[in-house]
Scaffold this active site. Structure first.
Site, short mmCIF file in Angstrom:
data_model
loop_
_atom_site.label_atom_id
_atom_site.label_comp_id
_atom_site.label_asym_id
_atom_site.label_seq_id
_atom_site.Cartn_x
_atom_site.Cartn_y
_atom_site.Cartn_z
N ARG A 55 0.82 -1.22 0.00
CA ARG A 55 0.00 0.00 0.00
C ARG A 55 0.85 1.27 0.00
NH1 ARG A 55 -3.51 -0.85 4.37
NH2 ARG A 55 -2.18 0.39 5.70
N TYR A 108 -12.11 22.28 -10.91
CA TYR A 108 -12.67 21.06 -11.49
C TYR A 108 -13.93 20.67 -10.71
CZ TYR A 108 -12.47 15.97 -12.50
OH TYR A 108 -12.74 14.68 -12.84
N ASP A 180 -3.95 22.65 -8.45
CA ASP A 180 -4.25 21.60 -9.42
C ASP A 180 -3.56 22.05 -10.70
OD1 ASP A 180 -5.30 20.02 -11.48
OD2 ASP A 180 -7.19 19.70 -10.42
N LYS A 204 -4.43 12.19 -17.18
CA LYS A 204 -4.55 12.98 -18.39
C LYS A 204 -3.26 12.89 -19.22
CE LYS A 204 -8.58 13.85 -16.70
NZ LYS A 204 -8.90 14.92 -15.81
C1 LIG Z 1 -9.63 14.87 -14.56
C2 LIG Z 1 -9.23 15.92 -13.62
C3 LIG Z 1 -9.06 15.65 -12.26
C4 LIG Z 1 -9.37 14.29 -11.66
O1 LIG Z 1 -8.54 13.29 -12.14
P1 LIG Z 1 -9.02 11.77 -12.14
O2 LIG Z 1 -7.78 11.02 -12.40
O3 LIG Z 1 -10.07 11.66 -13.19
O4 LIG Z 1 -9.59 11.48 -10.77
C5 LIG Z 1 -8.62 16.65 -11.44
N1 LIG Z 1 -8.38 17.89 -11.91
C6 LIG Z 1 -8.55 18.21 -13.19
C7 LIG Z 1 -8.25 19.59 -13.66
C8 LIG Z 1 -8.99 17.24 -14.09
O5 LIG Z 1 -9.19 17.55 -15.38
#
Ligand SMILES: *Cc1c(COP(=O)(O)O)cnc(C)c1O
Length: 388
Positions: A55, A108, A180, A204
């Site tokens: 983990r 987001y 973020d 992403k």
């Molecule tokens: C997609 C996204 C997230 C979340 O990511 P996941 O891997 O889908 O949980 C967070 N912040 C932004 C800006 C995103 O586009």
């Protein structure tokens, strides 16, 4: 060495794997020790650097974390199972009952739902602020404000935040700045602009092939690392070995993919800007974007996610245009090799700039030839014209 070079070699240790360039996918939960003393050493002060239990990470995840720390320009990185887990683990690690969080209105969507539906249950209050507030954020900071969360550009209309000004105000009040940085990957260096914790939805562009969920939390000091790593461990957030391996594989080519997709995206964005059907293209690298100057000051490039706004129209017309796209498929994600489109709703676009109520189509430009993508969009405008 330049960052592109460092990203290719960071976390690569062929000497550990019989010369293989890449680490194996370590499949491990149990880690055994030869003695009680050895076990005690393993769980000592270096607990999170050692491999103690699946983990808490394997040599595969540690290689990935080393490489992402390099990409983001931080000292330590923590891999978790999704981008949203990176957000929730960080916020729960830094906040406690009675604390106050300042959250950008451009965040987001699920970040907002987490604040409204989960943090409230623990007695943590969130105030949303205009992403373009800059240094005036000082007027919203309270004695119990512990975290200022930024996301630049905003999801939706892509406002750029003055992060250095926001961070200066936050730091003067002893608050931690969390970003973020998914859009700014590799082109916005968070720690050079006052950010303390930088988050990536590695799902992403880092993974880049639309085949794995992954998140990263990067910091630039040991104290914050201990706090957030401790929170991640106690909540049981961890990333699967296969996923971190795919993340590491994607990361080796991320710079070249980003550059290609940024260039293609800009070509598509400029073409959209020339179209009479389009009211506005929301891309911070276009001089027409209200925050273009800030983008020029703080970013060295960008990615291929942006949006365009259309005048109010009947739902059937919008559907005829978007549903008929061949190359832009309908999907909420981004960062992969393929192009995607999504019609954003008012629920998602909360900022002053985005509050027009007009339809906004968000595009993710993939690795297709941009001329083909433009042809796909052009056929969409033809369908719009034909639909009464
Ligand atoms: C997609 C996204 C997230 C979340 O990511 P996941 O891997 O889908 O949980 C967070 N912040 C932004 C800006 C995103 O586009």
């Amino acid at each position: 060495m330049k960052r592109d070079t460092r990203i290719i070699h960071a976390g690569s240790h062929p000497e550990r794997w019989n010369g293989a360039v890449n680490p194996p996918v370590w499949r491990a939960s149990t880690i055994v020790s030869p003695s009680i003393a050895a076990q005690r050493d393993l769980n000592g002060p270096n607990r999170f650097a050692n491999v103690t239990y699946g983990r808490h990470g394997t040599p595969t995840s540690k290689a990935f974390e080393e490489a992402v720390a390099e990409l983001e320009g931080g000292s330590h990185c923590i891999a978790v199972g999704s981008g949203l887990a990176a957000i929730t683990a960080t916020l729960t690690g830094l906040l406690k009952t009675g604390d106050h969080l300042l959250m950008t209105d451009g965040c987001y969507g699920p970040t907002r739902y987490f604040c409204d539906k989960s943090l409230t249950r623990f007695g943590i209050e969130t105030t949303y602020y205009d992403p373009r507030i800059g240094g005036d954020i000082a007027s919203l900071i309270r004695p119990n404000t512990k975290v200022v969360f930024v996301e630049s550009p905003s999801s939706g209309t892509f406002e750029i935040q003055d992060i250095p000004a926001i961070a200066a105000a936050a730091h003067a009040a002893g608050a931690v700045v969390v970003a973020d940085n998914t859009w700014g990957l590799g082109t916005f260096m968070p720690f050079e602009h006052g950010v303390d914790v930088s988050l990536q939805a590695a799902t992403k562009y880092i993974v880049g092939h639309s085949d794995a969920m992954l998140g990263t939390i990067t910091v630039n000091n040991a104290d914050l690392y201990a706090t957030v790593r401790g929170s991640v461990a106690l909540f049981g957030f961890s990333a699967g070995s296969e996923e971190v391996w795919l993340g590491l594989r994607g990361l080796r080519t991320v710079s070249v993919r980003l550059r290609q997709q940024f260039d293609s995206g800009l070509k598509v964005a400029r073409w959209l800007e020339s179209r009479p059907e389009v009211l506005k293209v929301w891309h911070p690298a276009l001089p027409s974007h209200p925050d273009h100057a800030l983008w020029q000051r703080d970013f060295t490039g960008g990615c291929s996610l942006f949006s365009f706004e259309l005048p109010p129209m009947a739902r059937e017309r919008l559907e005829a245009m978007v549903d008929g796209y061949h190359l832009f498929r309908l999907g909420y994600s981004w960062g992969g090799f393929e192009s995607l489109a999504v019609v954003t709703s008012d629920e998602y676009v909360r900022t002053a700039t985005g509050k027009s109520g007009n339809p906004i189509v968000r595009l993710h430009v993939g690795l297709e030839d941009p001329d083909d993508l433009i042809a796909d969009l052009e056929q969409g405008f033809a369908r719009l014209k034909e639909t009464p």
